[in-house]
Enzyme design. Sequence first.
Site, PDB file in Angstrom:
ATOM      1  N   THR A   1      27.122  71.479 133.495  1.00 39.58           N
ATOM      2  CA  THR A   1      25.893  71.915 134.172  1.00 39.58           C
ATOM      3  C   THR A   1      24.932  72.551 133.165  1.00 39.58           C
ATOM      4  O   THR A   1      25.342  73.414 132.386  1.00 39.58           O
ATOM      5  CB  THR A   1      26.225  72.924 135.295  1.00 39.58           C
ATOM      6  OG1 THR A   1      27.112  72.293 136.215  1.00 39.58           O
ATOM      7  CG2 THR A   1      24.973  73.387 136.025  1.00 39.58           C
TER       8      THR A   1
ATOM      9  N   GLN B   1      27.187  72.670 176.535  1.00 38.92           N
ATOM     10  CA  GLN B   1      28.376  73.399 176.107  1.00 38.92           C
ATOM     11  C   GLN B   1      28.954  72.838 174.803  1.00 38.92           C
ATOM     12  O   GLN B   1      29.389  73.590 173.929  1.00 38.92           O
ATOM     13  CB  GLN B   1      29.441  73.346 177.206  1.00 38.92           C
ATOM     14  CG  GLN B   1      30.576  74.309 176.940  1.00 38.92           C
ATOM     15  CD  GLN B   1      31.600  74.292 178.053  1.00 38.92           C
ATOM     16  OE1 GLN B   1      31.981  73.224 178.535  1.00 38.92           O
ATOM     17  NE2 GLN B   1      32.044  75.457 178.469  1.00 38.92           N
TER      18      GLN B   1
ATOM     19  N   GLY C   1      21.352  64.939 164.412  1.00 37.44           N
ATOM     20  CA  GLY C   1      21.327  63.502 164.689  1.00 37.44           C
ATOM     21  C   GLY C   1      20.721  62.741 163.522  1.00 37.44           C
ATOM     22  O   GLY C   1      20.967  63.072 162.355  1.00 37.44           O
TER      23      GLY C   1
ATOM     24  N   GLU D   1      33.980  84.272 139.087  1.00 38.17           N
ATOM     25  CA  GLU D   1      33.329  82.980 139.323  1.00 38.17           C
ATOM     26  C   GLU D   1      33.677  82.461 140.723  1.00 38.17           C
ATOM     27  O   GLU D   1      32.811  81.951 141.437  1.00 38.17           O
ATOM     28  CB  GLU D   1      33.799  81.993 138.247  1.00 38.17           C
ATOM     29  CG  GLU D   1      33.011  80.705 138.231  1.00 38.17           C
ATOM     30  CD  GLU D   1      33.565  79.699 137.222  1.00 38.17           C
ATOM     31  OE1 GLU D   1      34.178  80.105 136.221  1.00 38.17           O
ATOM     32  OE2 GLU D   1      33.392  78.491 137.467  1.00 38.17           O
TER      33      GLU D   1
ATOM     34  N   ARG E   1      15.279  70.864 170.582  1.00 41.17           N
ATOM     35  CA  ARG E   1      15.450  69.448 170.925  1.00 41.17           C
ATOM     36  C   ARG E   1      15.846  69.286 172.396  1.00 41.17           C
ATOM     37  O   ARG E   1      16.818  69.903 172.849  1.00 41.17           O
ATOM     38  CB  ARG E   1      16.563  68.862 170.028  1.00 41.17           C
ATOM     39  CG  ARG E   1      16.706  67.370 170.139  1.00 41.17           C
ATOM     40  CD  ARG E   1      15.558  66.669 169.478  1.00 41.17           C
ATOM     41  NE  ARG E   1      15.819  65.270 169.194  1.00 41.17           N
ATOM     42  CZ  ARG E   1      14.937  64.486 168.619  1.00 41.17           C
ATOM     43  NH1 ARG E   1      13.749  64.959 168.262  1.00 41.17           N
ATOM     44  NH2 ARG E   1      15.212  63.219 168.391  1.00 41.17           N
TER      45      ARG E   1
HETATM   46  C1  LIG Z   1      28.329  68.611 139.378  1.00 42.50           C
HETATM   47  C2  LIG Z   1      29.426  69.159 138.521  1.00 42.50           C
HETATM   48  C3  LIG Z   1      29.149  70.202 137.655  1.00 42.50           C
HETATM   49  C4  LIG Z   1      30.143  70.680 136.792  1.00 42.50           C
HETATM   50  N1  LIG Z   1      29.825  71.670 135.902  1.00 42.50           N
HETATM   51  C5  LIG Z   1      30.748  72.006 134.946  1.00 42.50           C
HETATM   52  C6  LIG Z   1      30.407  72.911 133.907  1.00 42.50           C
HETATM   53  O1  LIG Z   1      29.307  73.469 133.865  1.00 42.50           O
HETATM   54  N2  LIG Z   1      31.324  73.161 132.949  1.00 42.50           N
HETATM   55  C7  LIG Z   1      32.562  72.589 132.954  1.00 42.50           C
HETATM   56  O2  LIG Z   1      33.342  72.854 132.047  1.00 42.50           O
HETATM   57  N3  LIG Z   1      32.918  71.743 133.941  1.00 42.50           N
HETATM   58  C8  LIG Z   1      32.054  71.440 134.941  1.00 42.50           C
HETATM   59  N4  LIG Z   1      32.396  70.571 135.934  1.00 42.50           N
HETATM   60  C9  LIG Z   1      33.709  69.977 135.919  1.00 42.50           C
HETATM   61  C10 LIG Z   1      34.675  70.532 136.969  1.00 42.50           C
HETATM   62  O3  LIG Z   1      35.055  71.831 136.607  1.00 42.50           O
HETATM   63  C11 LIG Z   1      35.842  69.540 137.001  1.00 42.50           C
HETATM   64  O4  LIG Z   1      35.370  68.369 137.636  1.00 42.50           O
HETATM   65  C12 LIG Z   1      37.049  70.106 137.716  1.00 42.50           C
HETATM   66  O5  LIG Z   1      37.633  71.137 136.964  1.00 42.50           O
HETATM   67  C13 LIG Z   1      38.112  69.014 137.941  1.00 42.50           C
HETATM   68  O6  LIG Z   1      38.376  68.329 136.761  1.00 42.50           O
HETATM   69  P1  LIG Z   1      38.308  66.720 136.722  1.00 42.50           P
HETATM   70  O7  LIG Z   1      37.067  66.287 137.366  1.00 42.50           O
HETATM   71  O8  LIG Z   1      38.594  66.265 135.356  1.00 42.50           O
HETATM   72  O9  LIG Z   1      39.489  66.237 137.672  1.00 42.50           O
HETATM   73  P2  LIG Z   1      41.042  66.129 137.300  1.00 42.50           P
HETATM   74  O10 LIG Z   1      41.504  67.377 136.649  1.00 42.50           O
HETATM   75  O11 LIG Z   1      41.287  64.846 136.628  1.00 42.50           O
HETATM   76  O12 LIG Z   1      41.645  66.051 138.775  1.00 42.50           O
HETATM   77  C14 LIG Z   1      41.346  64.956 139.631  1.00 42.50           C
HETATM   78  C15 LIG Z   1      41.871  65.257 141.025  1.00 42.50           C
HETATM   79  O13 LIG Z   1      43.287  65.443 140.960  1.00 42.50           O
HETATM   80  C16 LIG Z   1      43.632  66.727 141.443  1.00 42.50           C
HETATM   81  N5  LIG Z   1      44.708  67.262 140.622  1.00 42.50           N
HETATM   82  C17 LIG Z   1      44.689  67.501 139.282  1.00 42.50           C
HETATM   83  N6  LIG Z   1      45.863  67.981 138.873  1.00 42.50           N
HETATM   84  C18 LIG Z   1      46.660  68.043 139.985  1.00 42.50           C
HETATM   85  C19 LIG Z   1      47.997  68.460 140.241  1.00 42.50           C
HETATM   86  N7  LIG Z   1      48.763  68.959 139.263  1.00 42.50           N
HETATM   87  N8  LIG Z   1      48.468  68.382 141.493  1.00 42.50           N
HETATM   88  C20 LIG Z   1      47.704  67.903 142.494  1.00 42.50           C
HETATM   89  N9  LIG Z   1      46.431  67.485 142.328  1.00 42.50           N
HETATM   90  C21 LIG Z   1      45.919  67.564 141.095  1.00 42.50           C
HETATM   91  C22 LIG Z   1      42.385  67.587 141.321  1.00 42.50           C
HETATM   92  O14 LIG Z   1      42.392  68.625 142.231  1.00 42.50           O
HETATM   93  C23 LIG Z   1      41.304  66.557 141.620  1.00 42.50           C
HETATM   94  O15 LIG Z   1      41.191  66.413 143.018  1.00 42.50           O
HETATM   95  C24 LIG Z   1      31.441  70.124 136.848  1.00 42.50           C
HETATM   96  C25 LIG Z   1      31.724  69.106 137.755  1.00 42.50           C
HETATM   97  C26 LIG Z   1      30.739  68.624 138.588  1.00 42.50           C
HETATM   98  C27 LIG Z   1      31.076  67.514 139.530  1.00 42.50           C
END
Ligand SMILES: Cc1cc2nc3c(=O)[nH]c(=O)nc-3n(C[C@H](O)[C@H](O)[C@H](O)COP(=O)(O)OP(=O)(O)OC[C@H]3O[C@@H](n4cnc5c(N)ncnc54)[C@H](O)[C@@H]3O)c2cc1C
Length: 382
Positions: A163, A282, A342, A245, A271
């Site tokens: 971000t 309800q 809607g 955070e 509406r």
């Molecule tokens: C719009 C946006 C802004 C962001 N801004 C920042 C930022 O400013 N700085 C930054 O560093 N990051 C940022 N992020 C990244 C965000 O922190 C990560 O997307 C998040 O930590 C998840 O990591 P990943 O996307 O690699 O998913 P992964 O870690 O690959 O995980 C994928 C999925 O698997 C699940 N999962 C992973 N491990 C396990 C497990 N052991 N057991 C069960 N489920 C699991 C996760 O919950 C997720 O649903 C941003 C993301 C978005 C979408």
Amino acid sequence: MLQKPNPRYYTDDHEEFRRSVRRFIFKEVEPYANDWDEAGEFPKDLYKKAADAGLLQVGFPEQYGGIECDSFYKVILFEERAWGGSGGVVSGLFSHTIGAPHLAMAGQDSVKSAVLPKILAGEKIAALAVTEPSGGSDVASIKTTAKLKGDHYLINGSKTFITSGMRADYLTVAVKTEGENGPEVSLILIDANSPGITRSPLKKMGWWASDTAEIFFTDCRVPVENLIGKEGEGFRLLMKNFNNERLALAAASCGYAQVCFHDAYQWAKNRVTFGKHLSERQVIRHKLVDMATKIEATRAMIDDLASRLDAGELPFAQIAMLKNFSTQTFQFCADAAVQTLGGMGFMRGTRVERLYREVKVMMIGGGSEEIMKDLIAKRLGF
Ligand SMILES: Cc1cc2nc3c(=O)[nH]c(=O)nc-3n(C[C@H](O)[C@H](O)[C@H](O)COP(=O)(O)OP(=O)(O)OC[C@H]3O[C@@H](n4cnc5c(N)ncnc54)[C@H](O)[C@@H]3O)c2cc1C
């Protein structure tokens, strides 16, 4: 606000601050949020305006131009920002709230003095870069390296989903340094305009007004004094700020849920279908009641946990529960609001349509729902 803030926690000063945040948001953000979201960016002078209104400084040390305060001021700030109706604008505008706390906590004085006042004055932009293309949840497995070469580190690797990654002047970057027992996570502040850095923007489902970037580091030289804390302390520093955070994320989610409730209620009052206002049905009244109930429960958890953090407790499990509960409240309310409006709820330019698209990122960022549940189970001892 469905109910008055609990006077056990919120003083007259808190409420004055709430009014000032709301004034700023309704004057400087809400009227433009839709246009900025469609344009995919907001004007850079908004940082200066937010600093002049005393909003960027909240929670940072006075020595560097910040305003030291209890957690309730931060809760108010994150909750009231929601009235702008665009997570994209405020996640970009306040990216320093995740990008700068580690520096404030553990950076070298010379670096803090040079950097923090400019960020808090809205002159420079800060971002946090932890997530990598190979994964964000498993922070210990990051691959970006920082190799010590005399008076500087050489950084190589890449980050994604960052971000404010395109706009940022400073990046707090999680890297692997070489420890006695092998690679370990460290944090380092990098001037984002240094040679060896390239960035590219990413398109996304929501938060259009904020930029999100992929960042590449190729032999990028960073002075050793930019290390935040000691080598190997990065994981601890990241964890240390996670409670704050996540509380902030919860307050933001609660705020968005209230906006959804507000817009659904206003629509239902006006509406008319089959000769009656929707609010007289309800089914619709119950939908509003379910929204209100979840919001009140979220708010009670936020107040309780903010006071426990201020008392010096470290309720990791409960904060993780709150993070999940608050984002589920937001999801429920966004869905119910779109349904109540809607077809209008599906139209671009409608506030709840935008919020509906912004829910998912709250459930993924700051520790995803699944990772929160793992943390809760571990902390509760099962
Ligand atoms: C719009 C946006 C802004 C962001 N801004 C920042 C930022 O400013 N700085 C930054 O560093 N990051 C940022 N992020 C990244 C965000 O922190 C990560 O997307 C998040 O930590 C998840 O990591 P990943 O996307 O690699 O998913 P992964 O870690 O690959 O995980 C994928 C999925 O698997 C699940 N999962 C992973 N491990 C396990 C497990 N052991 N057991 C069960 N489920 C699991 C996760 O919950 C997720 O649903 C941003 C993301 C978005 C979408």
